[in-house]
Scaffold this active site. Sequence first.
Site, mmCIF file in Angstrom:
data_model
loop_
_atom_site.group_PDB
_atom_site.id
_atom_site.type_symbol
_atom_site.label_atom_id
_atom_site.label_comp_id
_atom_site.label_asym_id
_atom_site.label_seq_id
_atom_site.Cartn_x
_atom_site.Cartn_y
_atom_site.Cartn_z
ATOM 1 N N ASP A 101 0.865 -1.186 0.000
ATOM 2 C CA ASP A 101 0.000 0.000 0.000
ATOM 3 C C ASP A 101 0.899 1.233 0.000
ATOM 4 O O ASP A 101 1.527 1.555 1.014
ATOM 5 C CB ASP A 101 -0.906 0.019 1.239
ATOM 6 C CG ASP A 101 -2.047 -0.994 1.157
ATOM 7 O OD1 ASP A 101 -1.959 -1.927 0.332
ATOM 8 O OD2 ASP A 101 -3.015 -0.856 1.932
ATOM 9 N N LYS B 229 -6.794 3.385 -3.074
ATOM 10 C CA LYS B 229 -7.163 3.330 -1.656
ATOM 11 C C LYS B 229 -7.405 4.742 -1.152
ATOM 12 O O LYS B 229 -6.670 5.667 -1.488
ATOM 13 C CB LYS B 229 -6.035 2.640 -0.881
ATOM 14 C CG LYS B 229 -6.188 2.630 0.639
ATOM 15 C CD LYS B 229 -5.014 1.904 1.292
ATOM 16 C CE LYS B 229 -5.012 2.064 2.805
ATOM 17 N NZ LYS B 229 -3.865 1.376 3.452
ATOM 18 N N LYS C 210 -10.076 0.288 -2.224
ATOM 19 C CA LYS C 210 -9.963 0.003 -0.792
ATOM 20 C C LYS C 210 -10.425 1.208 0.016
ATOM 21 O O LYS C 210 -9.914 2.309 -0.154
ATOM 22 C CB LYS C 210 -8.526 -0.363 -0.422
ATOM 23 C CG LYS C 210 -8.331 -0.646 1.079
ATOM 24 C CD LYS C 210 -6.928 -1.153 1.373
ATOM 25 C CE LYS C 210 -6.667 -1.270 2.870
ATOM 26 N NZ LYS C 210 -5.310 -1.789 3.172
#
Length: 220
Positions: free
Chosen positions: A89, A151, A180
């Site tokens: 991430d 995300k 996400k």
Amino acid sequence: MKLNKYIDHTLLKQDAKKKQIDSLLSEAREYGFASVCVNPTWVEHAKKGLEGTDVKVCTVVGFPLGATTSAVKAFETKEAIQNGADEIDMVINVGALKSGNLALVESDIRAVVEASGDKLVKVIIEACLLTDQEKVVVCQLAQKAGADFVKTSTGFSTGGATIADVTLMRETVGSDMGVKAAGGARSYADALAFVEAGATRIGTSAGVAILKGELADGDY
């Protein structure tokens, strides 16, 4: 719906102790979450603790500000994968986006994608700091750079995921990428609402409480 498989069970606090990480791993094994998301220093420990399960190890790169150079982010990515990370991430260069330097934003993401090999890359856009137009632009750049997910948030800025942001991000990337939602899910109903809005992962420290139908204390 197996909501547990949507959850990245998360502990990214800088003062996290080994016993807290061990508890996170134990919960992940018990509930069968999609992954645990931990800081890079814990990746090797997490990998060992999850042996024999299908729970992935996720870690963060350029976290939480996104303001390191692309070379540093690429190095972080390679080292994390060597240590056992399955998913990365990464945080975008928010300042570059705000300055209109879209080429740098894209090349920064691409550097991590290339360093990741066949591992999953999620691009944290830090939506709480962006205009809607900036959110659209950076999601398109992440898609162009070959990332797997976009995300919403780090959990360390001014806000977490919102339904509006998840909806916009899903509309922007279509069905080709994951979305996400990080932070903002404090109950089963919250988590379900994010999934219905288009989220395919939910980053939360409250995965156990959510699955039990309890109201979580924290936002992340």
